[in-house]
Write a protein that holds these residues in place. Structure first.
Motif, short mmCIF file in Angstrom:
data_model
loop_
_atom_site.label_atom_id
_atom_site.label_comp_id
_atom_site.label_asym_id
_atom_site.label_seq_id
_atom_site.Cartn_x
_atom_site.Cartn_y
_atom_site.Cartn_z
N CYS A 54 42.43 38.73 35.47
CA CYS A 54 42.39 39.64 34.33
C CYS A 54 41.50 39.01 33.26
O CYS A 54 41.68 37.84 32.89
N ARG A 104 39.14 39.89 29.47
CA ARG A 104 38.87 40.76 28.33
C ARG A 104 37.49 40.39 27.80
O ARG A 104 37.22 39.21 27.56
N TRP A 145 39.12 34.86 30.19
CA TRP A 145 40.23 34.91 31.16
C TRP A 145 41.54 35.16 30.43
O TRP A 145 41.83 34.53 29.41
N CYS A 146 42.34 36.10 30.95
CA CYS A 146 43.64 36.43 30.34
C CYS A 146 44.80 36.09 31.26
O CYS A 146 45.95 36.08 30.80
N SER A 174 46.02 35.38 35.81
CA SER A 174 45.76 35.66 37.22
C SER A 174 47.06 35.64 38.00
O SER A 174 48.05 35.04 37.56
N PHE A 177 47.76 48.23 36.74
CA PHE A 177 47.15 47.14 36.00
C PHE A 177 47.20 47.38 34.49
O PHE A 177 47.39 46.45 33.72
N GLU A 178 47.06 48.62 34.07
CA GLU A 178 47.16 48.91 32.64
C GLU A 178 48.56 48.61 32.13
O GLU A 178 48.73 48.04 31.06
N TYR A 237 48.82 44.57 32.30
CA TYR A 237 47.93 43.75 31.49
C TYR A 237 47.47 44.38 30.19
O TYR A 237 46.85 43.72 29.36
N ARG A 248 40.92 45.88 29.65
CA ARG A 248 40.85 44.69 30.50
C ARG A 248 39.94 44.96 31.70
O ARG A 248 39.80 46.09 32.16
N ILE A 250 39.77 43.91 35.54
CA ILE A 250 40.63 43.36 36.59
C ILE A 250 39.78 43.16 37.84
O ILE A 250 39.25 44.12 38.39
N THR A 266 40.72 48.84 32.64
CA THR A 266 41.91 49.51 32.09
C THR A 266 41.63 50.04 30.71
O THR A 266 40.63 49.73 30.09
#
Length: 149
Positions: free
Chosen positions: A98, A100, A108-109, A111, A124-125, A128, A132, A134, A149
């Protein structure tokens, strides 16, 4: 911790899992003087992709943006290790990264790994949040997907 030879899932069993699939691999084995332990490092290839296994005091699987740690003397960890390894090699699961984007740079947000059937923009929305990127990376790179997302 148990000696590697007494591990619940042995290095030989891991090699057999790879060999059963006729996958090209590269194995490096040795002794780590600093940590005073034997190690086995295995790279398994599929086209340009690779899955890496670091098998020493703990077992680590590296795939795409994700990695997971497992303890060789823990029954549950080794059951999970074996299942995750087989799922990744058989493309039932993929690594999910994930990101941004800010000012043109992807940050990176987080994994994880996810089952193929769960790959869905709405999922995913919810997991996360919005805005984003993905990246779903499979061992077979032809299955890779990207979601916004």
């Amino acid at each position: 911790m148990k000696n590697r030879n007494n591990a619940i899932v042995t290095i030989e069993e891991i090699k057999e899992i790879i060999e059963r699939r006729n996958l090209p691999s590269q194995i490096n084995e040795g002794y780590d003087i600093q940590n005073e332990e034997n190690f086995t490092y295995i790279e398994v290839f599929h086209g340009e992709n690779k899955l890496m296994l670091d098998l020493a005091g703990e077992y680590t699987i590296y795939m795409g943006d994700w990695h997971g740690h497992y303890y060789p003397d823990d029954i549950q960890d080794m059951k999970e290790f074996r299942q995750v390894l087989e799922d990744l090699l058989d493309n039932r699961r993929c690594s999910v990264g994930c990101f941004r984007e800010r000012d043109g740079v992807e940050n990176w947000c987080g994994s994880c790994i996810e089952f193929k059937e769960n790959l869905d923009r709405d999922y995913f929305e919810r997991e996360y949040g919005r805005d984003r990127i993905i990246r779903c990376e499979f061992f077979d790179e032809t299955l890779n997907r990207v979601f916004m997302t």
